[in-house]
Design an enzyme around this catalytic site. Structure first.
Site, PDB file in Angstrom:
ATOM      1  N   CYS A 152       4.907  60.751 -81.842  1.00  0.00           N
ATOM      2  CA  CYS A 152       4.694  62.129 -81.627  1.00  0.00           C
ATOM      3  C   CYS A 152       3.985  62.447 -80.481  1.00  0.00           C
ATOM      4  O   CYS A 152       4.350  63.320 -79.432  1.00  0.00           O
ATOM      5  CB  CYS A 152       4.109  63.020 -82.932  1.00  0.00           C
ATOM      6  N   GLU A 206      12.258  66.225 -77.306  1.00  0.00           N
ATOM      7  CA  GLU A 206      11.876  64.789 -77.821  1.00  0.00           C
ATOM      8  C   GLU A 206      12.733  63.845 -78.056  1.00  0.00           C
ATOM      9  O   GLU A 206      13.720  64.185 -78.898  1.00  0.00           O
ATOM     10  CB  GLU A 206      11.210  65.318 -78.972  1.00  0.00           C
ATOM     11  N   GLU A 249       2.607  69.405 -88.694  1.00  0.00           N
ATOM     12  CA  GLU A 249       2.307  68.375 -87.660  1.00  0.00           C
ATOM     13  C   GLU A 249       3.740  67.870 -87.013  1.00  0.00           C
ATOM     14  O   GLU A 249       4.662  67.509 -87.813  1.00  0.00           O
ATOM     15  CB  GLU A 249       1.696  67.110 -88.044  1.00  0.00           C
ATOM     16  N   LYS A 281       6.247  62.946-100.532  1.00  0.00           N
ATOM     17  CA  LYS A 281       7.539  62.613-100.384  1.00  0.00           C
ATOM     18  C   LYS A 281       7.789  61.891 -99.097  1.00  0.00           C
ATOM     19  O   LYS A 281       7.648  62.482 -97.917  1.00  0.00           O
ATOM     20  CB  LYS A 281       8.777  63.920-100.276  1.00  0.00           C
TER      21      LYS A 281
HETATM   22  P1  NAD Z   1      12.239  64.957 -89.911  1.00  0.00           P
HETATM   23  O1  NAD Z   1      11.662  66.284 -89.467  1.00  0.00           O
HETATM   24  O2  NAD Z   1      13.526  64.697 -89.786  1.00  0.00           O
HETATM   25  O3  NAD Z   1      12.024  64.288 -91.377  1.00  0.00           O
HETATM   26  C1  NAD Z   1      10.509  64.445 -91.786  1.00  0.00           C
HETATM   27  C2  NAD Z   1      10.435  64.535 -93.340  1.00  0.00           C
HETATM   28  O4  NAD Z   1      10.972  65.812 -93.519  1.00  0.00           O
HETATM   29  C3  NAD Z   1      11.180  63.458 -93.922  1.00  0.00           C
HETATM   30  O5  NAD Z   1      10.424  62.883 -95.177  1.00  0.00           O
HETATM   31  C4  NAD Z   1      12.493  64.190 -94.346  1.00  0.00           C
HETATM   32  O6  NAD Z   1      12.967  63.904 -95.495  1.00  0.00           O
HETATM   33  C5  NAD Z   1      12.157  65.576 -94.690  1.00  0.00           C
HETATM   34  N1  NAD Z   1      13.064  66.798 -94.468  1.00  0.00           N
HETATM   35  C6  NAD Z   1      14.253  66.549 -93.767  1.00  0.00           C
HETATM   36  N2  NAD Z   1      14.736  67.823 -94.039  1.00  0.00           N
HETATM   37  C7  NAD Z   1      14.148  68.520 -94.965  1.00  0.00           C
HETATM   38  C8  NAD Z   1      14.411  69.821 -95.555  1.00  0.00           C
HETATM   39  N3  NAD Z   1      15.415  70.728 -95.391  1.00  0.00           N
HETATM   40  N4  NAD Z   1      13.439  70.228 -96.452  1.00  0.00           N
HETATM   41  C9  NAD Z   1      12.189  69.509 -96.875  1.00  0.00           C
HETATM   42  N5  NAD Z   1      12.232  68.365 -96.207  1.00  0.00           N
HETATM   43  C10 NAD Z   1      12.962  67.671 -95.208  1.00  0.00           C
HETATM   44  O7  NAD Z   1      11.376  63.884 -88.732  1.00  0.00           O
HETATM   45  P2  NAD Z   1      11.381  62.401 -88.548  1.00  0.00           P
HETATM   46  O8  NAD Z   1      12.611  62.085 -87.960  1.00  0.00           O
HETATM   47  O9  NAD Z   1      11.280  61.596 -90.040  1.00  0.00           O
HETATM   48  O10 NAD Z   1      10.029  62.037 -88.141  1.00  0.00           O
HETATM   49  C11 NAD Z   1      10.132  62.382 -86.640  1.00  0.00           C
HETATM   50  C12 NAD Z   1       9.392  63.630 -85.911  1.00  0.00           C
HETATM   51  O11 NAD Z   1       8.126  63.593 -86.410  1.00  0.00           O
HETATM   52  C13 NAD Z   1       9.204  63.823 -84.596  1.00  0.00           C
HETATM   53  O12 NAD Z   1       9.600  64.931 -84.306  1.00  0.00           O
HETATM   54  C14 NAD Z   1       7.937  63.377 -84.531  1.00  0.00           C
HETATM   55  O13 NAD Z   1       7.204  63.987 -83.228  1.00  0.00           O
HETATM   56  C15 NAD Z   1       7.172  64.211 -85.501  1.00  0.00           C
HETATM   57  N6  NAD Z   1       5.647  63.525 -85.752  1.00  0.00           N
HETATM   58  C16 NAD Z   1       4.874  64.279 -85.618  1.00  0.00           C
HETATM   59  C17 NAD Z   1       3.524  63.890 -85.920  1.00  0.00           C
HETATM   60  C18 NAD Z   1       2.235  64.737 -85.710  1.00  0.00           C
HETATM   61  O14 NAD Z   1       1.164  64.514 -86.032  1.00  0.00           O
HETATM   62  N7  NAD Z   1       2.372  65.885 -84.784  1.00  0.00           N
HETATM   63  C19 NAD Z   1       3.205  62.497 -86.257  1.00  0.00           C
HETATM   64  C20 NAD Z   1       4.277  61.784 -86.279  1.00  0.00           C
HETATM   65  C21 NAD Z   1       5.506  62.335 -86.058  1.00  0.00           C
END
Ligand code: NAD
Length: 498
Positions: A303, A402, A268, A192
């Protein structure tokens, strides 16, 4: 067609691109069961790129059922590793062969500069698939040290159906960090992508089929987190959930797993990484170049962004001056211009988030040294000037939360103990940088930092051989390296009496 060389040529290619927005289930593109779609809007100029299928529970059920069926049948899961290896390498080759198209989709979809979407995102994604594929026929199982009349076998088996939920900042790359080891070890996957950047995942699914991955092994369900994401996380027939995204959603996924089938959950999540520059840093100019890149690359939507720059008081002014000068190379421009280093942020909502944090920084008394505003608004796109705050206290909102935008908080310290204390004073533990000429101080600081990755005298190093992931609320488990295979395999102990 050869790689476009300038903005006009990229735009020409964009204008002739046929963009697929449907889901991919059991080897075919299809509409969502509800027929619902949403606009896919480019942050470059606000244009609607295509309609994307808005998947939900019924699509999740269908994709998981297909994934399960093919897994049980063994079309992929029971292939000899050497055969899966060959297909994974072909898959990687196909990503490379379609590099320009995938790079263009990534740039149009989430605003990152074209110079990086090909060279970093697509190249890195192909590398992840290739590396995992190449590794899989070189991993041996174990035999336990038993008595003479018995044999204890410790074997690894694929977990079954993996749901992978990924973010928008490196859409293809984050997906492939999961797909590489998940597919190489024989699992079926339902991917997804983020609703903010689904296009490369959708396109890649077709390349998987072309590479020889059997139908149903890789399914892609675009849609929102609270609909199809939640349905996958609560699904009783998903064995493992792998996630990259925010800490807030990561915590929610653990609850969903507990409320459903106790699926394995690997997370992650976010970061607020300290980049620590001591007075005896070997080369301040290099530290400044790295500090600017650590917060401005990918518009700060990283991230591991070095969002907290901890600088020892003796070099504070000199370092900030150098970073301010370096930031000139990171002023936002049109993402399709190959000269652009900093593109658009992902969408209007993210722009507003970043500006809200900037206002909080000013309101809480940090010194705004550079940037601080939206730019290029006349394009219809969403761009933020790289921003530097000095005199930041670690208790301030901009140092704690963040931001996920190009906003640097500079915090001053004196001595190693204070650097370590401030560095660790965060709920996160993803990455850290340490700049010093003193090898003993470098090691002591690295050991004391509670973070999954530490970079000494540089920032953001590593390749597929090094694990990627965090301590504390930055998550659990690791992407990349052989450690990533742990997420996608169950360990079985078979004891044989002879
Ligand atoms: P997000 O948590 O808002 O969304 C991530 C994914 O989760 C999306 O596909 C979203 O549709 C899905 N999602 C949202 N609500 C959900 C729910 N209730 N149930 C299931 N899935 C759900 O994050 P984002 O804004 O897309 O990305 C940014 C974040 O990602 C930042 O916090 C960043 O640090 C993190 N990130 C971490 C790494 C790592 O390797 N640690 C790498 C890249 C990004």
């Amino acid at each position: 067609m050869s790689t476009p060389q300038n903005r006009e040529q990229w735009q020409e290619m964009a204008d002739s691109l046929v963009i697929q927005g449907q889901a991919f289930i059991n080897g075919e593109y299809c509409a969502a069961d509800s027929n619902d779609t949403f606009d896919c809007i480019s942050p470059i100029d606000g244009r609607v790129l295509t309609q994307v299928a808005s998947c939900d529970l019924l699509d999740a059920n269908r994709a998981v059922a297909n994934a399960r069926e093919v897994f049980e049948r063994g079309d992929w899961s029971q292939l000899p590793p050497v055969k899966r290896k060959q297909v994974m390498i072909r898959f990687a080759d196909l990503l490379e062969a379609n590099r320009d198209e995938l790079a263009l989709l990534e740039t149009l979809d989430m605003g990152k500069p074209i110079r990086y979407s090909g060279a970093v995102d697509v190249a890195g994604a192909a590398r992840a698939l290739r590396w995992s594929g190449e590794a899989v026929d070189k991993i041996y199982d174990e035999i336990a040290p038993t008595a003479h009349n018995e044999i204890g076998m410790i074997t690894r088996e694929p977990v079954g159906v993996v749901a992978a939920i990924v973010p928008w900042n490196f859409p293809l790359l984050m997906a492939c960090w999961k797909l590489g080891p998940a597919l190489a070890t024989g699992n079926s996957v339902v991917l997804k992508p983020s609703e903010k950047s689904p296009l490369t995942a959708i396109r890649m699914a077709q390349l998987a089929i072309e590479a020889g991955i059997p139908k149903g092994v890789l399914n892609v369900l675009p849609g929102y987190g609270h609909t199809v994401g939640k349905a996958l996380a609560l699904h009783m027939d998903v064995d493992t959930l792998v996630f990259t995204g925010s800490t807030k959603i990561a915590k929610q996924l653990m609850i969903y797993a507990g409320e459903s089938n106790m699926k394995r959950v690997w997370l992650e999540a976010g970061g607020k990484s300290p980049n620590i520059v001591f007075n005896d840093a070997p080369n301040l100019k290099e530290a400044a170049i790295a500090a600017a890149s650590a917060i401005a690359f990918n518009q700060g939507e990283v991230c591991t962004a070095g969002s907290r720059l901890l600088v020892e008081s003796g070099v504070k002014e000199e370092l900030i001056n150098l970073i301010e000068a370096e930031m000139q190379a990171w002023q936002p421009g049109h993402p399709l211009d190959p000269a652009t280093t900093c593109g658009a942020v992902v969408d209007q909502q993210q722009l507003e988030n970043v500006l809200r944090y900037i206002r909080a920084g000013v309101a809480e008394g940090a010194q705004l040294r550079q940037g601080g505003q939206q730019v290029l608004a006349e394009t219809g796109g969403v761009y933020v000037a790289p921003t530097i705050f000095a005199n930041v206290k670690n208790e301030m909102t901009i140092a704690k939360e963040e931001i996920f935008g190009p906003v640097l908080s500079v915090i001053t310290f004196d001595g190693m103990e204070e650097a370590i204390r401030i560095g660790n004073d965060t709920i996160y533990g993803l990455a850290a940088g340490v700049w010093t000429s003193d090898i003993s101080k470098a090691h002591k600081t690295a050991k004391a930092l509670r973070s999954g990755m530490v970079w000494i005298n540089h920032y953001d190093g590593g390749d597929m051989t090094a694990p990627f992931g965090g301590y504390k609320q930055s998550g659990n488990g690791r992407d990349k390296s052989l450690h990533a295979f742990d997420k996608y395999t169950e360990i079985k102990a078979t004891w044989i009496a002879l």
